[in-house]
Design an enzyme around this catalytic site. Structure first.
Site, mmCIF file in Angstrom:
data_model
loop_
_atom_site.group_PDB
_atom_site.id
_atom_site.type_symbol
_atom_site.label_atom_id
_atom_site.label_comp_id
_atom_site.label_asym_id
_atom_site.label_seq_id
_atom_site.Cartn_x
_atom_site.Cartn_y
_atom_site.Cartn_z
ATOM 1 N N ASP A 132 0.837 -1.190 0.000
ATOM 2 C CA ASP A 132 0.000 0.000 0.000
ATOM 3 C C ASP A 132 0.879 1.249 0.000
ATOM 4 O O ASP A 132 0.694 2.159 0.806
ATOM 5 C CB ASP A 132 -0.875 -0.026 1.269
ATOM 6 C CG ASP A 132 -1.967 1.023 1.209
ATOM 7 O OD1 ASP A 132 -2.259 1.504 0.111
ATOM 8 O OD2 ASP A 132 -2.504 1.383 2.272
ATOM 9 N N LEU A 156 -9.983 -3.831 -6.677
ATOM 10 C CA LEU A 156 -9.774 -5.099 -7.382
ATOM 11 C C LEU A 156 -10.788 -6.107 -6.860
ATOM 12 O O LEU A 156 -11.047 -6.148 -5.662
ATOM 13 C CB LEU A 156 -8.350 -5.598 -7.101
ATOM 14 C CG LEU A 156 -7.955 -6.834 -7.900
ATOM 15 C CD1 LEU A 156 -7.399 -6.404 -9.261
ATOM 16 C CD2 LEU A 156 -6.910 -7.661 -7.175
ATOM 17 N N ILE A 167 -3.457 -5.724 -1.117
ATOM 18 C CA ILE A 167 -2.619 -6.011 -2.293
ATOM 19 C C ILE A 167 -1.195 -5.560 -1.963
ATOM 20 O O ILE A 167 -1.003 -4.471 -1.409
ATOM 21 C CB ILE A 167 -3.105 -5.252 -3.542
ATOM 22 C CG1 ILE A 167 -4.601 -5.471 -3.752
ATOM 23 C CG2 ILE A 167 -2.310 -5.667 -4.773
ATOM 24 C CD1 ILE A 167 -5.194 -4.649 -4.903
ATOM 25 N N CYS A 186 -18.326 -7.003 -14.008
ATOM 26 C CA CYS A 186 -19.281 -6.069 -13.402
ATOM 27 C C CYS A 186 -20.590 -6.083 -14.196
ATOM 28 O O CYS A 186 -21.673 -5.875 -13.636
ATOM 29 C CB CYS A 186 -18.722 -4.648 -13.382
ATOM 30 S SG CYS A 186 -17.575 -4.353 -12.021
ATOM 31 N N CYS A 196 -23.145 4.438 -2.824
ATOM 32 C CA CYS A 196 -22.113 5.300 -2.216
ATOM 33 C C CYS A 196 -22.773 6.498 -1.512
ATOM 34 O O CYS A 196 -23.453 7.298 -2.159
ATOM 35 C CB CYS A 196 -21.129 5.776 -3.281
ATOM 36 S SG CYS A 196 -19.962 6.969 -2.600
ATOM 37 N N CYS A 239 -14.481 3.340 4.933
ATOM 38 C CA CYS A 239 -15.865 3.075 4.507
ATOM 39 C C CYS A 239 -15.829 1.822 3.639
ATOM 40 O O CYS A 239 -14.962 1.671 2.789
ATOM 41 C CB CYS A 239 -16.389 4.264 3.702
ATOM 42 S SG CYS A 239 -17.900 3.939 2.768
ATOM 43 N N ASP A 240 -16.788 0.918 3.900
ATOM 44 C CA ASP A 240 -16.839 -0.335 3.115
ATOM 45 C C ASP A 240 -18.097 -0.437 2.265
ATOM 46 O O ASP A 240 -18.356 -1.497 1.686
ATOM 47 C CB ASP A 240 -16.831 -1.553 4.063
ATOM 48 C CG ASP A 240 -15.472 -1.805 4.695
ATOM 49 O OD1 ASP A 240 -14.470 -1.251 4.201
ATOM 50 O OD2 ASP A 240 -15.421 -2.561 5.676
ATOM 51 N N CYS A 246 -21.421 -5.122 -3.029
ATOM 52 C CA CYS A 246 -21.003 -5.799 -4.267
ATOM 53 C C CYS A 246 -21.404 -7.279 -4.229
ATOM 54 O O CYS A 246 -21.045 -8.000 -3.297
ATOM 55 C CB CYS A 246 -19.497 -5.670 -4.449
ATOM 56 S SG CYS A 246 -18.918 -6.529 -5.916
#
Ligand code: SF4
Ligand code: SF4
Length: 308
Positions: A132, A156, A167, A186, A196, A239-240, A246
């Protein structure tokens, strides 16, 4: 019979798996041609907000050979952080990645072990580990290496395990066999865009970082902008939302990294507990956590902003 590049790639991937990484993909270290115009446009629209570091080292960020001398390969690795238990729905919320110990330390340690393994098994190989870290476009490298695709929320994701993982990269000066990008799944879905809370996903695949709750609650040093009051959906650190909604994340499986388990107090804390948190409790609960990045005052500021 496998050539030596294929053989080396195979043993590196097997060792990555043994070290607990979800998956490992490899790309040739070269200029990220398709990313360059995208990054430039994003920066030109000031979508990085106060994240000045995103503008620094523009060339190095797009070309690993400028970042690590003599580099030949970018090894991308995913490490799962999806927790088996989450906070109660009625509490102020932390991004799931921040529940346990600071991932930077946990992953750096694993990356170093992987590099030592490569040096032991293959010989004199030089390289650097990145977790990161601003100069590396980790999502672009992971996608290029076939580990997943970059979704409309700009994270990702994979069909097998969704998107709740870190990652990391090892950039090394050894040629290996290279993987290929996967396809985008998607489709016509727009769940992340619709959900969002701050309308930060301005168009598919483009997140305006300067409107994102993660940016506000972690990166922004000044006061939180009053026009966003009441729009944070109770998120106090990160924030998730775009990941939680998804559909591919119903395939997330709990991690098995004990260092990512939360402090026993954390999941039970109510809104009232958070509002009354003392600096001592903050230090205890977040002793080794990435939440320390906001410092006590930053978290207090965020909580204050969430109060009705
Ligand atoms: S993290 Fe939250 S605020 Fe940021 S784009 Fe995703 S849903 Fe929007
Ligand atoms: S919510 Fe839908 S559009 Fe967004 S990343 Fe997931 S699959 Fe793609």
């Amino acid at each position: 019979m496998l050539n030596h590049k294929a053989k080396y790639s195979e043993i590196i991937k097997a060792e990555a798996k043994r070290l607990g990484f979800l998956s490992c993909g490899i790309s040739k270290a070269e200029f990220l041609e398709t990313e360059a115009p995208r990054l430039e446009a994003w920066l030109n629209k000031n979508m990085n907000g106060e994240m000045q570091y995103m503008e620094n080292h523009f060339d190095k960020r797009l070309d690993p050979t400028l970042l690590v001398e003599g580099s030949k390969s970018v090894i991308s690795l995913l490490l799962n952080y999806y927790p088996s238990e989450t906070q109660t729905d009625t509490s102020y919320k932390l991004s799931k990645y921040a529940y346990g110990n600071d991932y930077h330390h946990v992953i750096k340690h694993k990356l170093k072990s992987l590099l030592y393994f490569i040096q032991d098994e293959i010989g004199e190989v030089g390289g650097r580990a990145f977790v990161d870290s601003a100069p590396v476009l980790d999502k672009a490298w992971a996608a290029k290496s076939g580990l997943g695709w970059i979704g409309k929320h700009s994270n990702l994701l994979t069909q097998q395990i969704g998107s709740f993982y870190f990652i990391a990269e090892l950039i090394i000066d050894l040629e290996l066999e290279y993987d290929h990008a996967t396809t985008d799944h998607c489709g016509t879905c727009t769940k992340c865009i619709d959900a969002c809370p701050t309308e930060a996903i301005t168009e598919p695949y483009v997140v305006d970082g300067s409107k994102c709750i993660s940016y506000f609650t972690i990166e922004l040093k000044e006061n939180l902008p009053s026009e966003f009051k009441g729009k944070f959906d109770d998120w106090m650190f990160g924030c998730d939302v775009c990941q939680d909604v998804c559909p591919w994340n119903k395939f997330s499986k709990p991690h098995n990294e004990p260092l990512f388990n939360p402090h026993p107090q954390l999941l039970d804390m109510t809104k009232k507990d958070w509002e009354e948190i003392t600096e001592d409790t903050f230090k205890k609960v977040f002793q080794k956590s990435a939440v320390k990045r906001t410092k006590f005052a930053g978290l207090e500021r965020n909580i204050e902003f969430l109060k009705p």
